[in-house]
Structure formats: C-alpha cells, structure tokens
Design an enzyme around this catalytic site. Structure first.
Site, PDB file in Angstrom:
ATOM      1  NE  ARG A  30      30.122  48.917  50.991  1.00  0.00           N
ATOM      2  CZ  ARG A  30      30.991  48.583  51.945  1.00  0.00           C
ATOM      3  NH1 ARG A  30      31.627  47.429  51.883  1.00  0.00           N
ATOM      4  NH2 ARG A  30      31.231  49.394  52.963  1.00  0.00           N
ATOM      5  CG  ASP A  31      32.777  43.020  42.749  1.00  0.00           C
ATOM      6  OD1 ASP A  31      33.913  42.938  42.259  1.00  0.00           O
ATOM      7  OD2 ASP A  31      31.751  42.554  42.198  1.00  0.00           O
ATOM      8  CB  ILE A  32      28.195  45.110  40.766  1.00  0.00           C
ATOM      9  CG1 ILE A  32      26.747  45.489  40.574  1.00  0.00           C
ATOM     10  CG2 ILE A  32      28.644  44.049  39.778  1.00  0.00           C
ATOM     11  CD1 ILE A  32      26.470  46.218  39.272  1.00  0.00           C
ATOM     12  CG  ASN A  88      41.669  38.129  38.976  1.00  0.00           C
ATOM     13  OD1 ASN A  88      42.349  37.369  39.653  1.00  0.00           O
ATOM     14  ND2 ASN A  88      40.387  38.350  39.234  1.00  0.00           N
ATOM     15  CD  GLU A  96      34.389  38.429  34.668  1.00  0.00           C
ATOM     16  OE1 GLU A  96      33.730  39.297  35.257  1.00  0.00           O
ATOM     17  OE2 GLU A  96      34.153  37.208  34.740  1.00  0.00           O
ATOM     18  CB  VAL A  97      36.732  45.268  34.487  1.00  0.00           C
ATOM     19  CG1 VAL A  97      36.717  46.764  34.215  1.00  0.00           C
ATOM     20  CG2 VAL A  97      35.309  44.743  34.696  1.00  0.00           C
ATOM     21  CG  HIS A 101      39.887  45.486  39.086  1.00  0.00           C
ATOM     22  ND1 HIS A 101      39.973  45.526  37.715  1.00  0.00           N
ATOM     23  CD2 HIS A 101      39.428  44.255  39.399  1.00  0.00           C
ATOM     24  CE1 HIS A 101      39.573  44.376  37.218  1.00  0.00           C
ATOM     25  NE2 HIS A 101      39.236  43.579  38.223  1.00  0.00           N
ATOM     26  CG  MET A 102      44.021  45.327  45.702  1.00  0.00           C
ATOM     27  SD  MET A 102      44.990  46.443  46.754  1.00  0.00           S
ATOM     28  CE  MET A 102      46.606  46.257  46.045  1.00  0.00           C
TER      29      MET A 102
HETATM   30  P1  5GP Z   1      37.993  40.890  37.363  1.00  0.00           P
HETATM   31  O1  5GP Z   1      37.409  39.560  37.030  1.00  0.00           O
HETATM   32  O2  5GP Z   1      38.226  41.757  36.131  1.00  0.00           O
HETATM   33  O3  5GP Z   1      39.218  40.791  38.221  1.00  0.00           O
HETATM   34  O4  5GP Z   1      36.935  41.600  38.285  1.00  0.00           O
HETATM   35  C1  5GP Z   1      35.984  42.502  37.818  1.00  0.00           C
HETATM   36  C2  5GP Z   1      35.054  42.759  38.970  1.00  0.00           C
HETATM   37  O5  5GP Z   1      34.309  43.926  38.668  1.00  0.00           O
HETATM   38  C3  5GP Z   1      34.053  41.630  39.204  1.00  0.00           C
HETATM   39  O6  5GP Z   1      34.176  41.160  40.540  1.00  0.00           O
HETATM   40  C4  5GP Z   1      32.701  42.277  38.924  1.00  0.00           C
HETATM   41  O7  5GP Z   1      31.688  41.817  39.783  1.00  0.00           O
HETATM   42  C5  5GP Z   1      32.991  43.760  39.135  1.00  0.00           C
HETATM   43  N1  5GP Z   1      32.171  44.654  38.334  1.00  0.00           N
HETATM   44  C6  5GP Z   1      31.970  44.576  36.987  1.00  0.00           C
HETATM   45  N2  5GP Z   1      31.182  45.585  36.571  1.00  0.00           N
HETATM   46  C7  5GP Z   1      30.901  46.329  37.680  1.00  0.00           C
HETATM   47  C8  5GP Z   1      30.121  47.512  37.890  1.00  0.00           C
HETATM   48  O8  5GP Z   1      29.542  48.092  36.974  1.00  0.00           O
HETATM   49  N3  5GP Z   1      30.060  47.984  39.154  1.00  0.00           N
HETATM   50  C9  5GP Z   1      30.708  47.378  40.195  1.00  0.00           C
HETATM   51  N4  5GP Z   1      30.565  47.947  41.406  1.00  0.00           N
HETATM   52  N5  5GP Z   1      31.435  46.258  40.036  1.00  0.00           N
HETATM   53  C10 5GP Z   1      31.538  45.740  38.795  1.00  0.00           C
END
Ligand code: 5GP
Length: 116
Positions: A30-32, A88, A96-97, A101-102
């Site tokens: 689950r997304d944080i 993304n 951001e990461v 990831h989907m």
């Molecule tokens: P992006 O913007 O890279 O597509 O999405 C990264 C997602 O990872 C974001 O929705 C953010 O809330 C989630 N996220 C970032 N760090 C963590 C974490 O440590 N744990 C979890 N469960 N989600 C994370």
C-alpha cells in the site's frame, strides 16, 4: 549499476510496509500517501530505475505486474467497478522513486486522467 531506493528495502523486508502480495518476481504494497481508497504499488523485485531502462529481457516481469494487478483488484473488490494503472517516468511524468512501479488506484470514480 543503478542505485537502490527505499523500495529495495521494502522488498527485502528491511523496512516496514503494508505488503499485500509478494512472489519471486514482484512485490505489492500500500502506498504510504494514498491518493484513492485503494492505492497499491506493484513493483518488480529486480531494480529497473525507469521505464526508459526496460529491455526485452524484462517483458515477462512486466507482464507479471499486470497479472498481479488484476489479482489484487479482485481481492480489493474493485475489479468490476474499475480502476486505474499508472506508471510515471522521470521529471515530466512526476516520478519520485527510481525503481519502476505500477500504481493501482481505485475505490471511487477517479475522474479525468489529467487535471489540467
Ligand atoms: P512516483 O511519483 O515515483 O510515481 O510514486 C512514488 C510513490 O511512492 C508515491 O505515491 C509515494 O507516496 C510512495 N512512497 C514513497 N516512499 C514510500 C515508502 O517508504 N513506503 C510506501 N509504502 N510508499 C512510498
């Protein structure tokens, strides 16, 4: 060699996450910071930084992300109503990461794909 992110630590169980599915190929948690009632990230266990780094060798792994997404959507009870899958890439995509990831988003009508 690509640099690991926090997602590699989640895969290995070194930091806590609400994991909903894991096998040899993918991990889903689950997304944080959920953007919808259901917001789950489905990631390959193999570190691929961005969609730009995907190769033919990754086809099976990436296909598996979709199989797992469909299974989780059923488990979450959102398959019939529908949901959105998002990946993304880099700055303009809002990534951001840097471990692909989907995003599996659902549980309410999500509206238009882009807000502007
Ligand atoms: P992006 O913007 O890279 O597509 O999405 C990264 C997602 O990872 C974001 O929705 C953010 O809330 C989630 N996220 C970032 N760090 C963590 C974490 O440590 N744990 C979890 N469960 N989600 C994370």
């Amino acid at each position: 060699m690509a640099e690991e992110t926090i997602f590699s630590k989640i895969i290995r169980g070194e930091i806590p996450a609400n994991i909903v599915f894991q096998d040899d190929t993918v991990t889903a948690f689950r997304d944080i910071s959920p953007q919808a009632p259901t917001h789950i990230l489905i990631i390959p266990n193999k570190l691929i930084p961005t969609v730009n780094d995907v190769t033919v060798e990754d086809e099976q792994v990436l296909g598996h992300l979709f199989v797992v997404a469909a299974k989780i959507a059923q488990q979450e009870g959102i398959a019939e109503d529908g949901y959105r899958l998002v990946m993304n890439c880099n700055k303009h995509g809002g990534q951001e990461v840097f471990h692909i990831h989907m995003h599996l988003l659902g549980g309410k009508p999500l509206g238009p794909l882009l807000s502007q």
